[in-house]
Scaffold this active site. Sequence first.
Site, PDB file in Angstrom:
ATOM      1  N   GLU A  65       0.939  -1.163  -0.210  1.00 38.30           N
ATOM      2  CA  GLU A  65      -0.022   0.060   0.030  1.00 38.30           C
ATOM      3  C   GLU A  65       0.905   1.067  -0.021  1.00 38.30           C
ATOM      4  O   GLU A  65       2.043   1.190   0.764  1.00 38.30           O
ATOM      5  CB  GLU A  65      -1.121   0.035   1.249  1.00 38.30           C
ATOM      6  CG  GLU A  65      -1.670   1.404   1.442  1.00 38.30           C
ATOM      7  CD  GLU A  65      -2.546   1.158   2.595  1.00 38.30           C
ATOM      8  OE1 GLU A  65      -3.112   0.254   3.018  1.00 38.30           O
ATOM      9  OE2 GLU A  65      -2.675   2.332   3.270  1.00 38.30           O
ATOM     10  N   GLU A 121      -1.713  11.324   3.769  1.00 34.75           N
ATOM     11  CA  GLU A 121      -2.743  11.084   4.831  1.00 34.75           C
ATOM     12  C   GLU A 121      -2.322  12.212   5.927  1.00 34.75           C
ATOM     13  O   GLU A 121      -1.066  12.808   6.279  1.00 34.75           O
ATOM     14  CB  GLU A 121      -2.444   9.872   5.866  1.00 34.75           C
ATOM     15  CG  GLU A 121      -2.903   8.708   4.984  1.00 34.75           C
ATOM     16  CD  GLU A 121      -2.712   7.484   5.615  1.00 34.75           C
ATOM     17  OE1 GLU A 121      -3.858   6.852   5.960  1.00 34.75           O
ATOM     18  OE2 GLU A 121      -1.623   6.930   5.993  1.00 34.75           O
TER      19      GLU A 121
END
Length: 399
Positions: free
Chosen positions: A280, A285
Amino acid sequence: MKMTPFLLLLALAAGCKKGGNNGGGGNTPALPRISIEDLTQAEGNGGSNNFNFRVTLSEAASGPVTVYYTTNGGTGVATEDFTSVTNGSLTFAAGEREKLLAVPVVADDAREGDDVFTVTLSSPSGATLSRATATATIQNDDTRIPFTNAGYDAPTSYPGYSLVWSDDFNGPALNSTFWTNENGDGCPNICGWGNNELEYYTDRPDNLFFQDGKLVILAQKESYGGKQYTSSKILTRGKKTFKYGRIDIRAKLPKGKGIWPALWLLPQNNVFGGWPRSGEIDLMELVGHEPNKVYGTLHFGPGPGSQQISRGYTLPSGTFHDEFHVFSVEWKQDEIKWFVDGNLFSTARKADVGVNNWPFNEEFYLIFNLAVGGNWPGNPDASTYLPQWMVVDYIRVYQ
């Protein structure tokens, strides 16, 4: 004649009945009581709009009655949402029992949550206080998200690279050639999307829409699908995949405890097995209680939990909510670099994963989402202002 003690007591008692403490006016009449009522009203769409609070006396007074009042913020902010007043005064004329107390509210066209403020009465003259504080609820009746185009903008070319794909989100709808909505709460397979998230993703115009050439993903508090929050999630799985190159995404981010926006990538084909074995890539974020810091992360490892390489970038001033910034990765074989506004802040190489497999030389697809709650950011609390939104100006891919 000399009075006996008994006759003296009778005389005193008679005098009290005739004149009392007022010297002949009977018992002191009770003062009227003042009350102020709560108020809920739509904000309006331009200039200002008076919120008229009903203030009443329990009975009419024979003379004037004056009371003072002060406004105080709740989720509503003085000067931004309503007019600040300290020791304003309101006077009832003799015989009046009802007055309207007007507080101007800012009536803009910006979409926001319902805000509250209070009005508190004090120091009455000619009356007593019964209900001294009223709560005003400013109901949002707007649809536009407040933002400008201010902030960093990326170059439109890089040496050695050519633009191979972009989406400028000029609307009026999501381009279904590239994007798909992923709705729901992850159940029954990955409830809470594996992170105990609280939102239900929808493709409704309330949660995903376009404004001024920008994509807006909006998270709000509402009961829907068994959850207490809604938001939106879009992805390019099966439609647009990537392997290597530079990805630039210009976005303005939300803030607040429990708010979790992400721009990230997952493998199109789980060549090495299920998560996290096939990897991933978290391009960006942010956890909302740190509005000035973003993270770039790789997830990998044999599972069931992931191993990570994660580093953060902190703005020198301000927050990522204030204006637009550009979040980037430069992705090569056996190496990924992360940038904010062109500033390199992290590099991960194949050697950094040690004996683990490096799964990042395969095809990946993009995901944009705005989560609420979860293991990392925690849940919203009383300080969290909703709705919150992530505004995306464009994505550009160079190879």
